[in-house]
Design a protein around this motif. Structure first.
Motif, PDB file in Angstrom:
ATOM      1  N   TYR A  83      -7.679  -2.638  -2.125  1.00  0.00           N
ATOM      2  CA  TYR A  83      -6.276  -2.967  -1.845  1.00  0.00           C
ATOM      3  C   TYR A  83      -6.162  -4.340  -1.189  1.00  0.00           C
ATOM      4  CZ  TYR A  83      -4.321   1.545  -3.148  1.00  0.00           C
ATOM      5  OH  TYR A  83      -3.902   2.646  -3.867  1.00  0.00           O
ATOM      6  N   SER A 124       2.234   1.907  -3.323  1.00  0.00           N
ATOM      7  CA  SER A 124       1.180   2.339  -4.238  1.00  0.00           C
ATOM      8  C   SER A 124       0.956   3.840  -4.168  1.00  0.00           C
ATOM      9  CB  SER A 124      -0.132   1.615  -3.909  1.00  0.00           C
ATOM     10  OG  SER A 124       0.004   0.218  -4.052  1.00  0.00           O
ATOM     11  N   VAL A 172       0.836  -1.201   0.000  1.00  0.00           N
ATOM     12  CA  VAL A 172       0.000   0.000   0.000  1.00  0.00           C
ATOM     13  C   VAL A 172       0.873   1.255   0.000  1.00  0.00           C
ATOM     14  CG1 VAL A 172      -1.759   1.298   1.260  1.00  0.00           C
ATOM     15  CG2 VAL A 172      -1.893  -1.195   1.143  1.00  0.00           C
TER      16      VAL A 172
END
Length: 394
Positions: A363, A320, A317
């Motif tokens: 996610y 990202s 995450v």
């Protein structure tokens, strides 16, 4: 979720500070009274000694501490902490209060029947709290420690104010329960503004990895945090610059409930000049401290997400959001995933979706799908995991 307006007359807390904590700093003995009891007066240092202590603290510490010094605010917090409790007049739950300072809230909670464990690092406040502990019959336990110096990565025996969660929970008599069981312990405290984001990250890491306090189950946190950080925690996908990795992970891992909003001016500080030291922000409002309840989700560890691979998920995450406006397909290709189109089709995620437009649940679904892909290489995140672990424990 509540709008969090201050209760009527809350502005008067600022005036009450003059007769409360600021009086304490000037060497005057304030009278601490709650609805049902009058507690022993706080021990007060002589004015000359108190001034030396303040100057010493200013030289040796950069941490600005905030305290609840207004009985009215203490009663508001007590009512917030009671919200969501089970029906009936049964015994109140055990509550760990960290950095209670002068103990105004502590006395309010005791008067309401709470069993309280007070974790305090300042020696002067500690002595006063211990005097209160000795006047009661086991309802209050006072421990020398700093909540944000819990379980540091050091060798050998810990020296206070560093504290071990295992020892702390043993002292409190709290035993580990399964993750899906009821909340075994409630915690309250005011998060210091210095390194506030870092402190929130550390709690989040511990929760996902079921380490430190979360080895004992879904510990409920009731924290005063800045309005700025609350805005980040509750941001929506696509909200530029405030929808971040912290947002995704917090919303996925916690049930986030706003209990109350209080102006900064209602809190006393440890600053000699009595200043508020409100951090400046440009992009988001920051006029209040927000009392936020963070309860770990019961269903967090379902599917492929487990405490053993949670660090990999966290850094997936985080990577990202290194370029939040980049396309998901580009990010998947950077992770050496050749069948990204097939994967996104199966997940029903548009090919041109930007990272900042994915919902937290997206996610998690993406991570679980990647776990089942032979093309996904978790070693891409190992160096970042190790580096961030060191930073989180500084």
């Amino acid at each position: 979720m509540l709008a969090g307006r201050a209760p009527p007359g809350a502005a008067g807390c600022g005036r009450l500070l003059a007769a409360g904590l600021r009086a304490l700093l000037c060497g005057l003995p304030p009278c601490w009274v709650t609805a049902g009891r009058q507690y022993p007066a706080l021990r007060v240092a002589e004015p000359a000694k108190e001034k030396r202590l303040v100057r010493k603290e200013q030289r040796s510490s950069l941490v600005v501490r905030r305290f609840i010094a207004c009985p009215q605010l203490a009663r508001t917090v007590w009512r917030c902490l009671q919200r969501g409790a089970g029906p009936g007049p049964g015994p109140q739950p055990l509550l760990l209060e960290f950095a209670p300072g002068p103990g105004i809230l502590t006395r309010t909670l005791l008067d309401a029947g709470f069993r309280v464990v007070a974790l305090e690092s300042n020696s002067d406040f500690l002595t006063d709290l211990q005097s209160l502990e000795n006047s009661l019959d086991g309802q209050l336990k006072v421990i020398h420690g700093d909540f944000f110096r819990m379980d540091p990565l050091t060798k050998g025996a810990l020296k206070p104010p560093a504290v071990s969660s295992d020892k702390l929970f043993e002292t409190m008599g709290v035993v580990a329960v399964p993750w899906r069981a009821d909340v075994p312990l409630k915690i309250f405290g005011i998060v210091p503004q210095q390194l506030e984001r870092n402190r929130l990250w550390r709690l989040l890491f511990a929760m996902y990895e079921c380490s430190s306090i979360y080895r004992y189950g879904r510990i409920e946190l009731n924290l005063f945090i800045s309005e700025k950080e609350y805005t980040v925690l509750t941001a929506k996908p696509g909200e530029s610059k405030i929808y971040q990795a912290l947002t995704v992970l917090a919303q996925l891992g916690y049930e986030i409930e706003l209990l109350h909003k209080e102006p900064w001016s209602s809190f006393a500080t440890n600053l000699k000049n009595g200043g508020l030291a409100v951090p400046k922000t440009v992009q988001v409002p920051n006029d209040h401290l927000c009392l936020v309840r963070l309860t770990p989700q019961q269903n967090l560890f379902t599917g492929g997400l487990k405490p053993s691979n949670a660090s990999t998920f966290i850094f997936m995450v985080k990577q990202s959001f290194a370029k939040p406006k980049s396309k998901l397909t580009d990010r998947l290709n950077s992770w050496s995933l050749d069948n990204s189109d097939t994967l996104l089709k199966a997940l029903e995620i548009p090919k041109n979706a930007a990272m900042c437009h994915l919902y937290p649940e997206d996610y998690k679904r993406l991570f679980e799908a990647l776990q089942n892909s032979d093309m996904f290489d978790e070693t891409l995140f190992h160096d970042e995991v190790l580096a961030s672990t060191r930073i989180m424990n500084l």
